[in-house]
Write an enzyme that holds these catalytic residues in place. Structure first.
Site, PDB file in Angstrom:
ATOM      1  N   HIS A 124      -4.309  24.669 -15.474  1.00 58.49           N
ATOM      2  CA  HIS A 124      -3.699  23.776 -16.462  1.00 58.49           C
ATOM      3  C   HIS A 124      -4.306  24.062 -17.834  1.00 58.49           C
ATOM      4  O   HIS A 124      -5.131  23.308 -18.344  1.00 58.49           O
ATOM      5  CB  HIS A 124      -3.921  22.314 -16.073  1.00 58.49           C
ATOM      6  CG  HIS A 124      -3.110  21.871 -14.901  1.00 58.49           C
ATOM      7  ND1 HIS A 124      -3.476  22.165 -13.600  1.00 58.49           N
ATOM      8  CD2 HIS A 124      -1.967  21.148 -14.822  1.00 58.49           C
ATOM      9  CE1 HIS A 124      -2.580  21.634 -12.774  1.00 58.49           C
ATOM     10  NE2 HIS A 124      -1.646  21.025 -13.488  1.00 58.49           N
ATOM     11  N   ARG A 162      13.474  22.240 -17.058  1.00 59.34           N
ATOM     12  CA  ARG A 162      12.911  23.550 -16.725  1.00 59.34           C
ATOM     13  C   ARG A 162      13.993  24.510 -16.247  1.00 59.34           C
ATOM     14  O   ARG A 162      13.939  25.703 -16.549  1.00 59.34           O
ATOM     15  CB  ARG A 162      11.796  23.382 -15.695  1.00 59.34           C
ATOM     16  CG  ARG A 162      10.535  22.817 -16.355  1.00 59.34           C
ATOM     17  CD  ARG A 162       9.421  22.489 -15.437  1.00 59.34           C
ATOM     18  NE  ARG A 162       8.218  22.163 -16.210  1.00 59.34           N
ATOM     19  CZ  ARG A 162       7.246  21.370 -15.806  1.00 59.34           C
ATOM     20  NH1 ARG A 162       7.317  20.798 -14.616  1.00 59.34           N
ATOM     21  NH2 ARG A 162       6.206  21.134 -16.577  1.00 59.34           N
ATOM     22  N   GLU A 197      -4.940  25.398  -9.862  1.00 59.02           N
ATOM     23  CA  GLU A 197      -6.356  25.071  -9.686  1.00 59.02           C
ATOM     24  C   GLU A 197      -6.570  23.636  -9.209  1.00 59.02           C
ATOM     25  O   GLU A 197      -7.710  23.176  -9.127  1.00 59.02           O
ATOM     26  CB  GLU A 197      -7.152  25.350 -10.981  1.00 59.02           C
ATOM     27  CG  GLU A 197      -7.371  24.188 -11.925  1.00 59.02           C
ATOM     28  CD  GLU A 197      -6.152  23.838 -12.762  1.00 59.02           C
ATOM     29  OE1 GLU A 197      -6.332  23.296 -13.852  1.00 59.02           O
ATOM     30  OE2 GLU A 197      -5.005  24.070 -12.315  1.00 59.02           O
TER      31      GLU A 197
END
Length: 304
Positions: A124, A162, A197
């Site tokens: 991020h 998106r 992550e």
């Protein structure tokens, strides 16, 4: 969340999104910087969690003043991400491409040209939507996975946004197994991009990350093992007027070991690359949630 609360949340979000797109650009970014500074000054849960996370990045030698200064810039970068995202639909293709400066892209070009496909794994950092918009222009789309948001209409709005910039978005939960869709894209020689992550399933792989144990999602490594597509870590950061990206060398699939062992080794390698990139640009890491096992549940933390 009640239906009325869901509806109110969606309407506030949608009206804010529309308003930000209509504001003059300089006004919009100044407004979001002020919002960032105000949130930082209030020291809510997100800010205090961000500072705890950044403290691990900086290490025990960092002073409270250093952590506070870093968290203020990190909040500004986080709100810059949101302003960019709200306005991205209005950007021309030329602007998307000219404000995204990337090193190591030839590795991705080679993997796609060879027909092997490519798995891109990102933390991020920076603005992954801007990175995605750039990638859809260069590689004619890619497939990703999105966490379901509440209310459902808000999740659908994000998916539609998106998809409008060329991404294929698979829900993480509540639909068909997204792994199959990702495999399909890779077997066709295409690209998969995953923010990787933070484990959202509780089925992640334990890794060491800045001296503590956390879990990374197994998906990127699993896809590489299953398909032979190279796994490329990518780190992002902001600079004035543009965003930078670095495609790191592919993480190789180990020659020996079981499938689970290979995935574990690759996840640790991915964590190591992420840690290096975050340490170099800590103000661009937008982690306002609990991440390490000792923070999520002290009982789950490993004991010596």
């Amino acid at each position: 969340m009640s239906a009325l609360s869901d509806q109110l949340t969606y309407r506030l979000y949608a009206s804010g999104w529309a308003a930000v797109k209509r504001l003059p650009e300089r006004t919009a970014y100044r407004l979001f910087e002020r919002v960032a500074d105000r949130a930082w000054a209030k020291r809510g849960k997100g800010v205090t969690r961000l500072e705890r996370n950044l403290s691990r990045v900086l290490g025990p030698e960092a002073t409270a003043e250093q952590v506070r200064a870093l968290s203020k810039q990190a909040m500004r970068n986080y709100l810059r991400y949101w302003c960019d995202t709200f306005r991205l639909e209005t950007w021309s293709r030329e602007r998307v491409d000219s404000t995204f400066l990337i090193d190591g892209v030839e590795q991705m070009d080679e993997a796609i040209a060879s027909g092997r496909g490519a798995v891109m794994a990102l933390p991020h950092m920076g603005n992954w939507d801007h990175a995605g918009a750039w990638a859809t222009g260069r590689y004619h789309g890619f497939t990703t996975v999105a966490e379901r948001l509440k209310p459902e209409r808000l999740f659908e709005r994000f998916v539609a946004y998106r998809e409008s910039i060329g991404m294929e978005v698979l829900p993480l939960t509540g639909g068909q197994n997204p792994f199959r869709g990702l495999m399909r894209r890779l077997k066709a020689g295409g690209m998969v991009c995953l923010v990787a992550e933070r484990d959202l399933t509780d089925n992640g792989v334990p890794v060491q990350f800045f001296g503590e144990t956390t879990k990374l999602p197994a998906g990127p490594a699993s896809l590489a093992v299953a398909t032979g597509a190279p796994l490329f870590p990518v780190t992002l950061w902001y600079e004035p007027g543009h965003q930078r990206a670095l495609v790191h060398p592919a993480i190789e699939v180990p020659a020996e070991g079981t499938r689970a062992q290979k995935i574990a080794v690759m996840c640790q390698s991915l964590a190591d690359v992420f840690a290096k990139g975050i340490a170099e640009h800590p103000a661009d890491w937008h982690m306002l949630q609990r991440l390490w096992l000792v923070d999520l549940d002290p009982a789950k933390a490993p004991h010596e």
